[in-house]
Scaffold this active site. Structure first.
Site, PDB file in Angstrom:
ATOM      1  N   SER A  27       4.772   0.595  -8.637  1.00  0.00           N
ATOM      2  CA  SER A  27       3.890  -0.379  -9.294  1.00  0.00           C
ATOM      3  C   SER A  27       4.118  -0.360 -10.796  1.00  0.00           C
ATOM      4  CB  SER A  27       2.416  -0.023  -9.074  1.00  0.00           C
ATOM      5  OG  SER A  27       2.158   0.182  -7.740  1.00  0.00           O
ATOM      6  N   HIS A  58       4.434  -7.352  -6.198  1.00  0.00           N
ATOM      7  CA  HIS A  58       5.596  -6.586  -5.748  1.00  0.00           C
ATOM      8  C   HIS A  58       6.638  -7.586  -5.269  1.00  0.00           C
ATOM      9  CE1 HIS A  58       4.223  -2.293  -5.213  1.00  0.00           C
ATOM     10  NE2 HIS A  58       3.148  -2.903  -5.645  1.00  0.00           N
ATOM     11  N   HIS A  80       4.346  -0.165   1.902  1.00  0.00           N
ATOM     12  CA  HIS A  80       3.297   0.844   1.979  1.00  0.00           C
ATOM     13  C   HIS A  80       2.651   0.834   3.362  1.00  0.00           C
ATOM     14  CE1 HIS A  80       3.541  -0.426  -2.274  1.00  0.00           C
ATOM     15  NE2 HIS A  80       3.302   0.852  -2.553  1.00  0.00           N
ATOM     16  N   TYR A  82      -0.407   1.250   3.920  1.00  0.00           N
ATOM     17  CA  TYR A  82      -1.695   0.536   3.874  1.00  0.00           C
ATOM     18  C   TYR A  82      -1.549  -0.975   4.064  1.00  0.00           C
ATOM     19  CZ  TYR A  82      -0.648  -0.391  -1.114  1.00  0.00           C
ATOM     20  OH  TYR A  82      -0.061  -0.763  -2.287  1.00  0.00           O
ATOM     21  N   GLU A  83      -0.331  -1.470   3.933  1.00  0.00           N
ATOM     22  CA  GLU A  83      -0.117  -2.895   4.170  1.00  0.00           C
ATOM     23  C   GLU A  83      -0.105  -3.217   5.666  1.00  0.00           C
ATOM     24  OE1 GLU A  83       3.038  -4.742   1.476  1.00  0.00           O
ATOM     25  OE2 GLU A  83       3.415  -2.603   1.259  1.00  0.00           O
ATOM     26  N   ALA A 110       2.901   4.908  -9.112  1.00  0.00           N
ATOM     27  CA  ALA A 110       1.702   5.012  -9.944  1.00  0.00           C
ATOM     28  C   ALA A 110       0.721   5.898  -9.195  1.00  0.00           C
ATOM     29  CB  ALA A 110       1.095   3.623 -10.138  1.00  0.00           C
ATOM     30  N   MET A 208      -0.458   6.570  -3.069  1.00  0.00           N
ATOM     31  CA  MET A 208      -0.366   6.014  -1.708  1.00  0.00           C
ATOM     32  C   MET A 208       1.066   5.674  -1.292  1.00  0.00           C
ATOM     33  SD  MET A 208      -3.491   3.329  -2.030  1.00  0.00           S
ATOM     34  CE  MET A 208      -4.954   3.722  -3.006  1.00  0.00           C
ATOM     35  N   SER A 209       2.025   6.352  -1.880  1.00  0.00           N
ATOM     36  CA  SER A 209       3.418   6.036  -1.511  1.00  0.00           C
ATOM     37  C   SER A 209       4.259   7.306  -1.576  1.00  0.00           C
ATOM     38  CB  SER A 209       3.986   4.991  -2.471  1.00  0.00           C
ATOM     39  OG  SER A 209       4.111   5.535  -3.775  1.00  0.00           O
ATOM     40  N   ASN A 232      -4.296   6.190 -14.147  1.00  0.00           N
ATOM     41  CA  ASN A 232      -5.761   6.339 -14.315  1.00  0.00           C
ATOM     42  C   ASN A 232      -6.117   7.777 -13.989  1.00  0.00           C
ATOM     43  OD1 ASN A 232      -4.969   5.160 -11.470  1.00  0.00           O
ATOM     44  ND2 ASN A 232      -6.806   6.413 -11.152  1.00  0.00           N
ATOM     45  N   HIS A 244      -7.360  -2.105  -9.462  1.00  0.00           N
ATOM     46  CA  HIS A 244      -5.900  -2.290  -9.421  1.00  0.00           C
ATOM     47  C   HIS A 244      -5.413  -2.913 -10.736  1.00  0.00           C
ATOM     48  CE1 HIS A 244      -1.979  -2.663  -7.716  1.00  0.00           C
ATOM     49  NE2 HIS A 244      -1.991  -3.970  -7.682  1.00  0.00           N
TER      50      HIS A 244
HETATM   51  N1  HPA Z   1      -5.514   7.009  -6.180  1.00  0.00           N
HETATM   52  C1  HPA Z   1      -4.579   6.624  -5.283  1.00  0.00           C
HETATM   53  N2  HPA Z   1      -3.539   5.859  -5.593  1.00  0.00           N
HETATM   54  C2  HPA Z   1      -3.439   5.443  -6.860  1.00  0.00           C
HETATM   55  C3  HPA Z   1      -4.379   5.778  -7.839  1.00  0.00           C
HETATM   56  C4  HPA Z   1      -5.487   6.608  -7.476  1.00  0.00           C
HETATM   57  O1  HPA Z   1      -6.356   6.959  -8.287  1.00  0.00           O
HETATM   58  N3  HPA Z   1      -3.959   5.195  -9.003  1.00  0.00           N
HETATM   59  C5  HPA Z   1      -2.814   4.536  -8.716  1.00  0.00           C
HETATM   60  N4  HPA Z   1      -2.482   4.676  -7.435  1.00  0.00           N
END
Ligand code: HPA
Length: 271
Positions: A27, A58, A80, A82-83, A110, A208-209, A232, A244
């Site tokens: 990302s 993406h 991903h 989650y998709e 990320a 998440m990847s 973050n 996001h």
């Molecule tokens: N958690 C999970 N996945 C993420 C985060 C997070 O805080 N930030 C960016 N991808």
């Protein structure tokens, strides 16, 4: 195996000189694609048996070319879990890289910062990972053509490359974070309680990847490097609400450094 070979043959017909390095753009790192020269762009939708990217922002294309004069292929847009893809689908490209003759995969992502010494905008070299809350991508019949049933996981992220990366990171960002990445399936971000638990277990960042891809890379004998952008601080670390949009905004701010790191890294790997 037939489908893997069909995909590989298609790509070999399109690209005569296959590089040794593949980079998966996480990302916010998509603009690294703009710095690739001598490009051959192949949309995922044209590649037989390739999954198609669904996340807004993406892109879905493989870009063969040179970065800092080093031949590479970049995946602009990844898959991903989650998709809705299966873990096998999310990691399909890694197996294709192996069959193409690629030797090293650079995984970028990320993630949320769990280590309290980290700051939003930091980069982190992935030294190891936690993946307790997901089944293994290798579950099911073993693909013997790629690797063994039971694989050692003590050197997933190639130590030699971590050593190469450390001074590059220090020089470009003024900091060198080395940490453990915890994989969560998403798409919801974690709860503060989950983050506290992950910290206790030794996690420095959460995302998440990357982990399914790293496991498949390990299974098929590819060398692997992971670099995380802390977009973050994770849930509960400060009182911010996670969005996001914020993740994308921080990724954008750090992009210059991130790109500089990757460009130096590919040069060093080649040498
Ligand atoms: N958690 C999970 N996945 C993420 C985060 C997070 O805080 N930030 C960016 N991808």
């Amino acid at each position: 195996m037939k489908e893997f070979l069909e995909t590989t043959n298609y790509l070999k017909e399109k690209v005569k000189n296959i590089p040794k390095i593949a980079i998966i753009l996480g990302s916010g790192l998509g603009t690294l694609a703009d710095e690739i020269e001598n490009k051959i762009i192949i949309p995922y939708k044209d590649i037989p048996n390739f999954p198609i990217s669904t996340v807004p922002g993406h892109k879905g294309e493989l870009i063969f070319g040179t970065l800092n004069n080093v031949p590479i292929v970049a995946m602009n847009g990844r898959f991903h879990y989650y998709e809705g893809y299966t873990l096998q689908e999310t990691t399909y490209p890694i197996r294709i890289f192996k069959l193409l003759g690629i030797e090293t995969v650079i995984l970028t992502n990320a993630a949320g910062g769990i280590n309290l010494n980290y700051e939003k905008g930091d980069l982190m070299i992935i030294e190891d990972h936690l993946s307790f809350f997901s089944e293994s991508v290798l579950r099911g019949p073993n693909l013997d053509e790629f690797g063994e049933r039971f694989i050692d996981m003590s050197n997933v992220y190639t130590k030699e490359y971590i050593e190469i990366l450390k001074p590059i990171m220090q020089k470009i960002t003024g900091k060198c974070n080395l940490g453990t990445y915890a994989y969560m399936k998403g798409p919801n971000y974690e709860t503060p309680a989950e983050i506290r638990a992950l910290r206790t277990m030794g996690a420095d960042a959460v995302g998440m990847s990357t982990v399914p891809e790293a496991i498949v890379a390990r299974h098929s004998g590819l060398k692997c490097i992971g670099i995380t952008c802390i977009t973050n601080m994770a849930a509960g670390v400060c009182n911010e609400v996670l969005t996001h949009e914020d993740v994308k905004e921080t990724a954008k701010k750090v992009e210059g450094n991130f790109k500089a790191v990757i460009k130096e890294l590919v040069k060093e790997i080649k040498n």
